[in-house]
Motif scaffolding. Structure first.
Motif, PDB file in Angstrom:
ATOM      1  N   UNK A 166     -11.459 -43.884 -47.684  1.00  0.00           N
ATOM      2  CA  UNK A 166     -12.640 -43.045 -47.465  1.00  0.00           C
ATOM      3  C   UNK A 166     -13.282 -42.677 -48.803  1.00  0.00           C
ATOM      4  N   UNK A 167     -14.583 -42.917 -48.906  1.00  0.00           N
ATOM      5  CA  UNK A 167     -15.292 -42.634 -50.154  1.00  0.00           C
ATOM      6  C   UNK A 167     -15.895 -41.233 -50.164  1.00  0.00           C
ATOM      7  N   UNK A 168     -16.355 -40.754 -49.020  1.00  0.00           N
ATOM      8  CA  UNK A 168     -16.965 -39.428 -48.959  1.00  0.00           C
ATOM      9  C   UNK A 168     -15.887 -38.347 -48.961  1.00  0.00           C
ATOM     10  N   UNK A 169     -16.055 -37.301 -49.763  1.00  0.00           N
ATOM     11  CA  UNK A 169     -15.036 -36.249 -49.795  1.00  0.00           C
ATOM     12  C   UNK A 169     -15.064 -35.385 -48.545  1.00  0.00           C
ATOM     13  N   UNK A 170     -13.914 -34.895 -48.157  1.00  0.00           N
ATOM     14  CA  UNK A 170     -13.823 -33.944 -47.063  1.00  0.00           C
ATOM     15  C   UNK A 170     -14.441 -32.610 -47.507  1.00  0.00           C
ATOM     16  N   UNK A 171     -15.134 -31.949 -46.581  1.00  0.00           N
ATOM     17  CA  UNK A 171     -15.855 -30.720 -46.932  1.00  0.00           C
ATOM     18  C   UNK A 171     -14.933 -29.630 -47.448  1.00  0.00           C
TER      19      UNK A 171
END
Length: 254
Positions: free
Chosen positions: A173-178
Motif C-alpha cells: 500500500x502506497x497511501x498512508x493510513x489516516x
C-alpha cells in the motif's frame, strides 16, 4: 551541528535507491561532523550504555529473511573512546548513570542509515543504547544532558521510527493510513509549539498512540534528539513519507 531524528525503516534501506536514501545522501553531503553519536532503537539496556572503542566496528546483521546482498554490506566505521568518554561525562554530570561496551558492533539501526549519510565510513561513530521503559521526560533529559555536543561539532542522531507497528503494515500500500498521519501531525504540532508537557504525555493525549507506539523502543530516540536540540532553534521536518501504509519515515532536525 543540529541533532537529527532519522527514521531507519526497513533494513533494505541499506541497498535501496529511493527518495529517502537520496535524502540521506544529500543530508550527509552537507554535514562535516568530527564525530557521530547515534542512539539506536535496536540496542536496549537498562543503563545508558556507550560503545567505547577506537578500532573498526563489526557490522551486525540483526535481522532475518532478507536478500543475500544485504548480508554482504559492510560499514567499517571506527569508534572513538575519547568521544565516548565525553558522552559519559556529560550524562553522569547530569545524574544519569552510564555503562560502557567495548565489543558490540553497529546494528542495523545505525549502519543502514550511516551507509547513505557518510558512505566512506570516515567519521568516528559512538553508538548508544536506549531504555524504552524510561518515561518520555527521562528520554528528553538524556538528550538535554548532551546538548553541548553540537557546539563541539559532534552530530547526535536519534535513530528510530515514530509510527512503528509491524502488525499494522499494509504490504504494497502506497497511501498512508489516516491514523498514522494524524499521530505524526500531533507530534509535529506540539513540537512546533514547544509543548513538552503534552509531548511527555503522548500516551494519553496523542491520537492513536497505542497503535502508533505499541512498544516505545523505536519512539524514544525522537525525545533524545529533541532534548539535545538548542531551544532557540525551531524544530524542522526535513523528510516525511510512509511505507506500507503505516511505517513512518518522519525525520526532524532540532
Amino acid at each position: 551541528m543540529n541533532p537529527l531524528f532519522l527514521a531507519h525503516g526497513s533494513p533494505m534501506l541499506a541497498i535501496e535507491q529511493n527518495e529517502y536514501s537520496e535524502f540521506l545522501q544529500r543530508t550527509g553531503a552537507a554535514l562535516k561532523p568530527d564525530a557521530i553519536v547515534i542512539f539506536t532503537a535496536h540496542w536496549e539496556t537498562e543503563a545508558v550504555t556507550i560503545s567505547s572503542k577506537d578500532d573498526e566496528y563489526e557490522t551486525i546483521y540483526d535481522f532475518y529473511g532478507f536478500p543475500d546482498e544485504l548480508y554482504q554490506v559492510k560499514y567499517p566505521a571506527n569508534g572513538s573512546s575519547e568521544v565516548a568518554a565525553l558522552v559519559g561525562e556529560l550524562l553522569t554530570g547530569s545524574g544519569i548513570p552510564v555503562a560502557y561496551d567495548h565489543e558490540r558492533g553497529l546494528d542495523h539501526g545505525s549502519w543502514t542509515m550511516l551507509k547513505h549519510l557518510f558512505p566512506k565510513a570516515d567519521v568516528p561513530v559512538v553508538q548508544v543504547s536506549v531504555n524504552p521503559y524510561r518515561t518520555a521526560e527521562e528520554q528528553f533529559r538524556i538528550g538535554e544532558a548532551l546538548r553541548s555536543l553540537g557546539s563541539r561539532n559532534i552530530l547526535l542522531i536519534g535513530s528510530g521510527v515514530t509510527v512503528h507497528n509491524l502488525r499494522m503494515v499494509k504490504w504494497g500500500q502506497e497511501e498512508p493510513e489516516s491514523w498514522a498521519v494524524e499521530f505524526d501531525d500531533w507530534l509535529i504540532g506540539n513540537m512546533n509549539k514547544r509543548d513538552t508537557d503534552s509531548l511527555f504525555r503522548y500516551e494519553e493525549l496523542a491520537p492513536h498512540a497505542t497503535m502508533a507506539v505499541p512498544r516505545a523502543e523505536h519512539f524514544v530516540p525522537l525525545y533524545i534528539a529533541m532534548g539535545s536540540g538548542d531551544p532557540a532553534n525551531a524544530p524542522k521536518v526535513v523528510y516525511r513519507s510512509y511505507q506500507f501504509g503505516t511505517l513512518s519515515y518522519l525525520s526532524v532536525q532540532f
